[in-house]
Design a protein around this motif. Structure first.
Motif, PDB file in Angstrom:
ATOM      1  N   VAL A  23       0.860  -1.179   0.000  1.00  0.00           N
ATOM      2  CA  VAL A  23       0.000   0.000   0.000  1.00  0.00           C
ATOM      3  C   VAL A  23       0.902   1.236   0.000  1.00  0.00           C
ATOM      4  O   VAL A  23       2.004   1.208   0.535  1.00  0.00           O
ATOM      5  CB  VAL A  23      -0.922   0.041   1.242  1.00  0.00           C
ATOM      6  CG1 VAL A  23      -2.043  -0.967   1.121  1.00  0.00           C
ATOM      7  CG2 VAL A  23      -0.135  -0.191   2.520  1.00  0.00           C
ATOM      8  N   THR A  46      -1.409   3.812  -4.525  1.00  0.00           N
ATOM      9  CA  THR A  46      -2.752   3.531  -4.011  1.00  0.00           C
ATOM     10  C   THR A  46      -3.311   4.809  -3.378  1.00  0.00           C
ATOM     11  O   THR A  46      -3.487   4.888  -2.165  1.00  0.00           O
ATOM     12  CB  THR A  46      -2.708   2.401  -2.966  1.00  0.00           C
ATOM     13  OG1 THR A  46      -1.769   2.747  -1.921  1.00  0.00           O
ATOM     14  CG2 THR A  46      -2.274   1.081  -3.595  1.00  0.00           C
ATOM     15  N   THR A 328      -3.108  -0.851  -7.993  1.00  0.00           N
ATOM     16  CA  THR A 328      -3.666   0.455  -8.340  1.00  0.00           C
ATOM     17  C   THR A 328      -5.051   0.307  -8.949  1.00  0.00           C
ATOM     18  O   THR A 328      -5.952   1.117  -8.705  1.00  0.00           O
ATOM     19  CB  THR A 328      -2.726   1.184  -9.320  1.00  0.00           C
ATOM     20  OG1 THR A 328      -1.425   1.292  -8.726  1.00  0.00           O
ATOM     21  CG2 THR A 328      -3.239   2.584  -9.625  1.00  0.00           C
ATOM     22  N   ASP A 331      -7.322  -0.261  -6.125  1.00  0.00           N
ATOM     23  CA  ASP A 331      -7.413   0.968  -5.336  1.00  0.00           C
ATOM     24  C   ASP A 331      -8.425   1.951  -5.927  1.00  0.00           C
ATOM     25  O   ASP A 331      -9.155   2.630  -5.197  1.00  0.00           O
ATOM     26  CB  ASP A 331      -6.030   1.621  -5.253  1.00  0.00           C
ATOM     27  CG  ASP A 331      -6.045   2.936  -4.523  1.00  0.00           C
ATOM     28  OD1 ASP A 331      -6.068   2.923  -3.277  1.00  0.00           O
ATOM     29  OD2 ASP A 331      -6.048   3.983  -5.197  1.00  0.00           O
TER      30      ASP A 331
END
Length: 486
Positions: A23, A46, A328, A331
């Motif tokens: 993260v 993220t 990503t 996210d």
């Protein structure tokens, strides 16, 4: 039971094989014992998880432990608040991305356990499970599949040693464990175009199989979604493991990613949020709910959509985003989820709990350019910190009024006790042992974020010859084996 003044809704957001430092907000972590220096990783991007971690209504758990270091026992623990060994689930099930009709799940979650969904329903909440399950078969399997010899960890073939549980509970889907609605895969699935290989015409229309492009290469076998068949919840036999039949469930008949653009870009998390929004739209606006949202990201196979794959380069400046790009990609949907909750007026009284089911995959298979434990020892399958410790965030605008960082040990065992405490419901089986504690006093500020965990509830785990107990600053471990699969 007596509900609190305003009903709280819950979203249990669980990622798959995401490392403690996979993260962006863990971009600088001090690792004691590693020369006394700060560890500077090359983190995934993220931004939405970072915003969540930095939000004024969030508690960040720096020592949050998954329910196990492998998939199946970890998920059982998250639902029941108990070590999965208590339910005879002592390792990860196999099957991977195999089609449900070709593989047998030999370690079902017994219907005799009490889950977060049961507790939520007792308090009047609507319940749904979305995503990966990996806790049993959705329908009875062909005997030729169900009784095939099992491949043991050492490679030797042995009789079906899991026959007792499998034969007693041949079906164990989310509908048997307190979930009103469900839309799930039996086991693992790719994070992009997961069911692309299920039909020849879907395959010809294009898949994302890794390398940042659409083509005829699927990311894996046919891993499709299942849910209740029409009218099945009202049929008593569909709720009983021994009598449920194939016609109690239905296979999804549309391709994930058919449009190649939102709201059907091919991203699996996007697909699950579509299902969540449709389900919430079917409820009266004021209905409190529990949503178990178990993502497939970032389990193998790693195949990111092109726009995310090309967002990352390797050390030679070549595109290399199948692993980091997936983080990503996922996210972005976390940002979408939070925006939806705000825009629909649900954010204030929804507790969003984000965590991972275990540490990241060990080694570097093809396409994996980064998987990070933040310097913690070992990875998935190990009971050292890298296999157990998970990124974890709780956002709850109604009760958390400032950003809080805590190093108090907590874990998946604590989810059920916390939910029961908040909803003021009692356990259906009070004589059952519990391995968790309620984190409600910690979340509401009644207990200091630096307070130790109750010594009567250390976090203990056992997996494939390994065992460990964590009691605040102390940890004892026996490490004689390592789990595979999940």
């Amino acid at each position: 039971f007596k509900m609190r003044a305003h009903p709280t809704s819950f979203i249990m957001l669980l990622t798959d094989d995401q490392g403690w430092a996979d993260v962006g907000y863990q971009d600088k972590v001090h690792i004691p014992g590693a020369g006394g220096v700060d560890w500077l990783p090359d983190p995934p991007r993220t931004p939405h998880l970072d915003a969540l971690a930095q939000g004024k209504h969030t508690m960040v758990f720096h020592r949050f432990y998954a329910g196990s270091a492998a998939c199946t026992p970890s998920r059982a623990a998250a639902l029941t608040g108990r070590d999965a060994n208590r339910a005879c689930i002592d390792r990860a099930q196999g099957c991977g991305q195999k089609p449900a009709w070709t593989c047998d799940q030999k370690l079902p979650l017994p219907p005799t356990v009490w889950t977060v969904a049961h507790a939520a329903k007792r308090a009047g909440l609507a319940t749904i499970h979305l995503g990966k399950w990996h806790l049993g078969n959705f329908f009875p399997k062909d005997p030729a599949i169900a009784h095939e010899p099992k491949v043991m960890a050492q490679g030797a073939r042995a009789p079906n040693v899991d026959g007792f549980a499998r034969e007693r509970w041949p079906v164990s889907h989310p509908g048997m464990h307190g979930f009103d609605a469900w839309h799930a895969t039996e086991a693992s699935a790719a994070s992009t175009t997961c069911n692309c290989a299920c039909k020849p015409e879907w395959l010809r229309a294009g898949c994302v199989g890794g390398g940042g492009s659409w083509g005829a290469k699927p990311p894996g076998p046919c891993a499709n979604y299942w849910n209740w068949a029409t009218g099945a919840p009202a049929r008593a036999e569909c709720l009983a493991p021994a009598s449920a039949t194939r016609d109690c469930v239905a296979n999804m008949t549309r391709k994930v990613g058919a449009l190649r653009a939102p709201p059907d870009s091919g991203d699996d998390t996007e697909h699950l949020l579509n299902e969540l929004e449709v389900w919430l739209g079917s409820l009266p606006p004021s209905t409190p709910f529990l949503a178990s949202l178990w993502l497939h990201t970032v389990h193998t196979p790693h195949a990111a959509l092109p726009e995310y794959f090309y967002a990352y380069n390797d050390s030679r400046s070549r595109p290399a985003g199948d692993y980091l790009g997936l983080l990503t990609q996922m996210d972005a949907q976390v940002g979408r989820l939070r925006a939806f909750l705000r825009e629909s007026g649900r954010s204030e009284h929804t507790l969003l709990w984000f965590s991972s089911d275990n540490g990241p995959i060990r080694g570097k298979p093809a396409g994996v350019s980064h998987a990070s434990t933040g310097g913690l020892r070992q990875c998935k399958g190990s009971l050292f910190e890298g296999g157990l410790r998970s990124p974890a965030l709780v956002e709850w605008p109604a009760r958390i009024k400032s950003n809080v960082q805590t190093w108090t040990p907590a874990g998946a065992y604590d989810m059920l006790p916390t939910l029961m405490d908040l909803l003021n419901v009692s356990h259906a089986y009070p004589h059952h042992a519990s391995d968790g504690v309620s984190l409600l006093p910690l979340l509401t500020g009644d207990v200091s974020p630096t307070a130790p965990r109750a010594t009567s509830r250390p976090l203990c785990f056992a997996l494939t010859g390994q065992a460990t107990c964590i009691d605040n600053d102390l940890k004892v471990i026996r490490a004689t084996g390592r789990s595979k699969g999940g």
